[in-house]
Each structure stands twice: as structure tokens, then as C-alpha cells.
Design a protein around this motif. Sequence first.
Motif, PDB file in Angstrom:
ATOM      1  N   VAL A  73       0.886  -1.172   0.000  1.00 39.35           N
ATOM      2  CA  VAL A  73       0.000   0.000   0.000  1.00 39.35           C
ATOM      3  C   VAL A  73       0.923   1.220   0.000  1.00 39.35           C
ATOM      4  CG1 VAL A  73      -1.782   1.281   1.248  1.00 39.35           C
ATOM      5  CG2 VAL A  73      -1.784  -1.232   1.293  1.00 39.35           C
ATOM      6  N   HIS A 110       9.205   0.693  -1.086  1.00 38.03           N
ATOM      7  CA  HIS A 110       8.051  -0.202  -1.200  1.00 38.03           C
ATOM      8  C   HIS A 110       8.356  -1.331  -2.184  1.00 38.03           C
ATOM      9  CE1 HIS A 110       4.865   1.519   1.278  1.00 38.03           C
ATOM     10  NE2 HIS A 110       5.369   2.701   0.982  1.00 38.03           N
ATOM     11  N   ARG A 155      -0.798 -14.174  15.274  1.00 36.13           N
ATOM     12  CA  ARG A 155      -0.432 -14.386  13.865  1.00 36.13           C
ATOM     13  C   ARG A 155       0.638 -15.465  13.706  1.00 36.13           C
ATOM     14  NH1 ARG A 155       1.440  -8.707  12.254  1.00 36.13           N
ATOM     15  NH2 ARG A 155       2.502  -8.934  14.248  1.00 36.13           N
ATOM     16  N   ASN A 168      -5.063 -10.102  11.624  1.00 37.59           N
ATOM     17  CA  ASN A 168      -4.989  -8.635  11.702  1.00 37.59           C
ATOM     18  C   ASN A 168      -6.391  -8.039  11.633  1.00 37.59           C
ATOM     19  OD1 ASN A 168      -2.677  -9.923  10.267  1.00 37.59           O
ATOM     20  ND2 ASN A 168      -1.745  -7.917  10.565  1.00 37.59           N
ATOM     21  N   GLU A 191       3.349  -5.139  17.240  1.00 36.43           N
ATOM     22  CA  GLU A 191       2.992  -4.009  16.371  1.00 36.43           C
ATOM     23  C   GLU A 191       1.481  -3.869  16.362  1.00 36.43           C
ATOM     24  OE1 GLU A 191       4.023  -4.739  12.221  1.00 36.43           O
ATOM     25  OE2 GLU A 191       3.547  -6.849  12.432  1.00 36.43           O
ATOM     26  N   GLY A 192       0.978  -2.916  15.590  1.00 34.75           N
ATOM     27  CA  GLY A 192      -0.457  -2.746  15.435  1.00 34.75           C
ATOM     28  C   GLY A 192      -0.984  -3.699  14.379  1.00 34.75           C
ATOM     29  N   SER A 205      -2.278  -2.965  11.621  1.00 34.77           N
ATOM     30  CA  SER A 205      -1.778  -2.526  10.309  1.00 34.77           C
ATOM     31  C   SER A 205      -0.811  -1.350  10.468  1.00 34.77           C
ATOM     32  CB  SER A 205      -2.943  -2.145   9.390  1.00 34.77           C
ATOM     33  OG  SER A 205      -3.660  -1.062   9.921  1.00 34.77           O
ATOM     34  N   THR A 206      -0.100  -1.332  11.591  1.00 30.93           N
ATOM     35  CA  THR A 206       0.783  -0.205  11.904  1.00 30.93           C
ATOM     36  C   THR A 206       1.964  -0.684  12.760  1.00 30.93           C
ATOM     37  OG1 THR A 206      -0.461   0.261  13.927  1.00 30.93           O
ATOM     38  CG2 THR A 206      -1.161   1.446  11.969  1.00 30.93           C
ATOM     39  N   ASN A 207       3.033   0.095  12.819  1.00 29.16           N
ATOM     40  CA  ASN A 207       4.134  -0.165  13.763  1.00 29.16           C
ATOM     41  C   ASN A 207       3.931   0.671  15.022  1.00 29.16           C
ATOM     42  OD1 ASN A 207       5.913  -0.554  10.870  1.00 29.16           O
ATOM     43  ND2 ASN A 207       6.130  -2.090  12.470  1.00 29.16           N
ATOM     44  N   LEU A 254       6.356  -6.355  10.743  1.00 28.72           N
ATOM     45  CA  LEU A 254       6.591  -5.900   9.376  1.00 28.72           C
ATOM     46  C   LEU A 254       7.568  -4.722   9.415  1.00 28.72           C
ATOM     47  CD1 LEU A 254       5.591  -6.250   6.384  1.00 28.72           C
ATOM     48  CD2 LEU A 254       4.247  -4.192   6.814  1.00 28.72           C
ATOM     49  N   ILE A 283       7.576   0.908   6.053  1.00 30.41           N
ATOM     50  CA  ILE A 283       8.301   1.950   5.313  1.00 30.41           C
ATOM     51  C   ILE A 283       8.189   3.270   6.081  1.00 30.41           C
ATOM     52  CG2 ILE A 283       8.529   3.171   3.116  1.00 30.41           C
ATOM     53  CD1 ILE A 283       9.119   0.057   3.061  1.00 30.41           C
ATOM     54  N   THR A 284       7.017   3.525   6.672  1.00 29.36           N
ATOM     55  CA  THR A 284       6.854   4.747   7.462  1.00 29.36           C
ATOM     56  C   THR A 284       7.778   4.705   8.675  1.00 29.36           C
ATOM     57  OG1 THR A 284       4.548   4.525   6.821  1.00 29.36           O
ATOM     58  CG2 THR A 284       5.083   6.335   8.322  1.00 29.36           C
ATOM     59  N   THR A 338       2.727   4.101  13.338  1.00 24.59           N
ATOM     60  CA  THR A 338       3.037   4.600  11.990  1.00 24.59           C
ATOM     61  C   THR A 338       2.545   3.638  10.918  1.00 24.59           C
ATOM     62  OG1 THR A 338       5.230   3.558  12.115  1.00 24.59           O
ATOM     63  CG2 THR A 338       5.114   5.898  12.635  1.00 24.59           C
ATOM     64  N   SER A 339       2.054   4.216   9.819  1.00 22.14           N
ATOM     65  CA  SER A 339       1.714   3.430   8.628  1.00 22.14           C
ATOM     66  C   SER A 339       1.541   4.370   7.450  1.00 22.14           C
ATOM     67  CB  SER A 339       0.418   2.647   8.837  1.00 22.14           C
ATOM     68  OG  SER A 339      -0.687   3.525   8.815  1.00 22.14           O
ATOM     69  N   THR A 340       1.570   3.787   6.273  1.00 28.07           N
ATOM     70  CA  THR A 340       1.368   4.549   5.044  1.00 28.07           C
ATOM     71  C   THR A 340       0.001   5.228   5.045  1.00 28.07           C
ATOM     72  OG1 THR A 340       2.754   2.984   3.861  1.00 28.07           O
ATOM     73  CG2 THR A 340       1.231   4.300   2.523  1.00 28.07           C
ATOM     74  N   THR A 341      -1.000   4.542   5.583  1.00 22.07           N
ATOM     75  CA  THR A 341      -2.351   5.085   5.539  1.00 22.07           C
ATOM     76  C   THR A 341      -2.538   6.306   6.449  1.00 22.07           C
ATOM     77  OG1 THR A 341      -2.888   3.361   7.116  1.00 22.07           O
ATOM     78  CG2 THR A 341      -3.527   2.948   4.859  1.00 22.07           C
TER      79      THR A 341
HETATM   80  N1  PDD Z   1      -0.304  -1.834   6.516  1.00 24.54           N
HETATM   81  N2  PDD Z   1       2.527  -3.501  10.366  1.00 24.54           N
HETATM   82  C1  PDD Z   1       1.548  -4.135   9.692  1.00 24.54           C
HETATM   83  C2  PDD Z   1       1.047  -5.427  10.203  1.00 24.54           C
HETATM   84  C3  PDD Z   1       1.025  -3.550   8.517  1.00 24.54           C
HETATM   85  O1  PDD Z   1       0.051  -4.172   7.836  1.00 24.54           O
HETATM   86  C4  PDD Z   1       1.515  -2.297   8.080  1.00 24.54           C
HETATM   87  C5  PDD Z   1       1.037  -1.648   6.816  1.00 24.54           C
HETATM   88  C6  PDD Z   1       2.524  -1.668   8.837  1.00 24.54           C
HETATM   89  C7  PDD Z   1       3.107  -0.336   8.448  1.00 24.54           C
HETATM   90  O2  PDD Z   1       3.851  -0.420   7.261  1.00 24.54           O
HETATM   91  P1  PDD Z   1       4.032   0.819   6.280  1.00 24.54           P
HETATM   92  O3  PDD Z   1       4.589   1.911   7.093  1.00 24.54           O
HETATM   93  O4  PDD Z   1       4.960   0.314   5.251  1.00 24.54           O
HETATM   94  O5  PDD Z   1       2.660   1.161   5.728  1.00 24.54           O
HETATM   95  C8  PDD Z   1       3.013  -2.316   9.959  1.00 24.54           C
HETATM   96  C9  PDD Z   1      -0.831  -1.385   5.247  1.00 24.54           C
HETATM   97  C10 PDD Z   1      -0.785   0.087   5.093  1.00 24.54           C
HETATM   98  C11 PDD Z   1      -2.225  -1.936   5.091  1.00 24.54           C
HETATM   99  O6  PDD Z   1      -2.364  -3.137   5.253  1.00 24.54           O
HETATM  100  O7  PDD Z   1      -3.142  -1.188   4.819  1.00 24.54           O
END
Ligand code: PDD
Length: 302
Positions: free
Chosen positions: A35, A49, A146, A160, A186-187, A189-191, A211, A214-215, A249-252
Motif C-alpha cells: 500500500v 516499497h 499471527r 490482523n 505491532e499494530g 496494520s501499523t508499527n 513488518l 516503510i513509514t 506509523t503506517s502509510t495510511t
Molecule cells: N499496513 N505492520 C503491519 C502489520 C502492517 O500491515 C503495516 C502496513 C505496517 C506499516 O507499514 P508501512 O509503514 O509500510 O505502511 C506495519 C498497510 C498500510 C495496510 O495493510 O493497509
Amino acid sequence: MSRVAYVNGRYLPLAQAAIHVDDRAVQFADAAYEVIAVVDGRIADWQPHLARLRRSLAELRIEGVPDAAALGVIARQTLRRNRLRYGLLYIQAGRGAPGLRHPARDSTFPKDLRPSLIMTCRPVDFRKVAARAAAGVAVATMPDERWARVDIKTVSLLPNALAKQRARDAGAFEAWMVDRDGHVTEGASTNAWIVDADGALVTRPLSTDILAGITRQVVIGLARDAAIPVRERPFTVAEALAAREAFFTSTTGGPMPVVAIDGRPVGNGAPGETTERLVHLYRRHLASFGADPEAALQALGG
Ligand code: PDD
């Protein structure tokens, strides 16, 4: 969502964009994804990415996915056909569908598969994300249920999704998952991060347990440039509750202040100073990908 999706060589209206019923992504979650943020029609942080996607595919032993240049062409076409200016690009690459020559639903890898590739995109109102960051969000903690290779960004996201839904049902925005030793992994979908008593950022070191966001990587760089110390070590929920600040942190969402954990306030229950600084530094970083970074910064919430 995009109005046009790229699926296995074709750009199709969303309603007609489909993959094969035997695609291994459907039956075995046999695919990796990314993403990526789109700023002013341009792709932000493409190189890291892409590098992570390549690594995921290598770990899954999926071969034959188009190279970086070809993926870049398809990504830009997908954005152009959707006239996307601000939003998210989704890329999914998988082992593919066995087709008629092979028995369906064999868990071992059939030979001569053509990998499948999907790209979609959707607009995001980043001002709304900025408003959320200004207020901060709550997280709920729960066991990390997980598999042991969550460093690979696969579409196997059911734990997740369950964790995130459980958090939402508890009135929180994000789930923080906790390992058997009581440390936050982690979260959903986030760190996960905290700011300790010395004002240093603390986040779990990279391993197969999280994971490599990248953020996360970008924020570590931004913190170092701003002379904010970063300590990569695990932390417990109790430590997070006693921390000066917490965020994820996350891309979203970029860096997102955490103001409560399991219904208890973090710090004074408002977004912390260091986190707010990182929110702005990260926004500037994203805006730098725009043709007009100042205009992009405004669109990203200023
Ligand atoms: N999620 N940890 C998990 C489990 C994730 O799914 C994500 C990203 C991250 C953060 O990674 P990044 O900074 O590269 O977005 C950490 C994406 C955004 C998603 O599934 O929507």
C-alpha cells in the motif's frame, strides 16, 4: 476505490475486474502486497516499497513478477486512468492460478504458473487523516495470534482483521498486539512506538515478529535528522502506559498519536509534543514528492 483496476495485463472497469476462482491468493493467501501513498498524482517512497515487495516475493518463492520499471509503468497508468491526485495505490502480486492443465487446489506449487498482478487505487482525504492526528486515537491491546513470519507482507491478514475489529468493538481505533513475553509487537496494520522519559523514540527492532514498515524507516530517518534519539528495543504495555507519549506509523496515516491504551490515558491524554513534531516532519516528507511541495503540504493537512 478505483474506477479502473489493472488485473493481469488489462485495465478494466472495477465491476469487471476479477481474478480466476483458482487463483492461489483466494485459496492459500499465496500473494504479497503493498500500500503506497499517492501525493499530487505521484508515488511516494516507491523505491523502498518496491524493495519490500521484492523481498516478500523472494521469501514466498514467487517468480516472474514484472520488474521495477514495468511495475512503475502499470502503477502510473493505473493512477492516470483514475485521475488520482491524493490517495493510496494497492499492488498485489501472487503465484497465480493453476489453470486447466493442473489439478485445482494442490497446496504444492504447480509448475509454469504465470504470477498474477493486481493494481487498484483510491482517493484519500488526507485532511481527515490530519484531523485524526490532531485529536489522537485510542488503541486496545490483545494477544498477537499471527504466524511466525509476519515480516513478509502477505495477504494472509485474517488475524490482523480480527484484531482490528476487536479493537473497534472496544471503542479503539487500532489494535496493539502483544507477544507471550508481554511486549508489544505491532499494530494490526501499523508499527508501534513510545517516547520514553528521556524523550527518545522506542520501537521494536526488525525481526520476523513485525513488518518492516516503510513509514517506520522514514520516521527513523526524520528523527535522526532532527537529533531525536531512536532506541530499537521491545517495550511492554505497562511501559507504554507510563510513557510520555505513544504513537503508531503506517502509510495510511503516517505517525498517529495514541492518547489512550485500553481506556487509560497516555501522558496527559493528548497528542505529545515529539509525536506532533514527527507528524509534521512526515507530512513535509510526503509533500516533497509533489510537483509543488507547498501546495501538496496544504492538501496533506498543512
Ligand atoms: N499496513 N505492520 C503491519 C502489520 C502492517 O500491515 C503495516 C502496513 C505496517 C506499516 O507499514 P508501512 O509503514 O509500510 O505502511 C506495519 C498497510 C498500510 C495496510 O495493510 O493497509
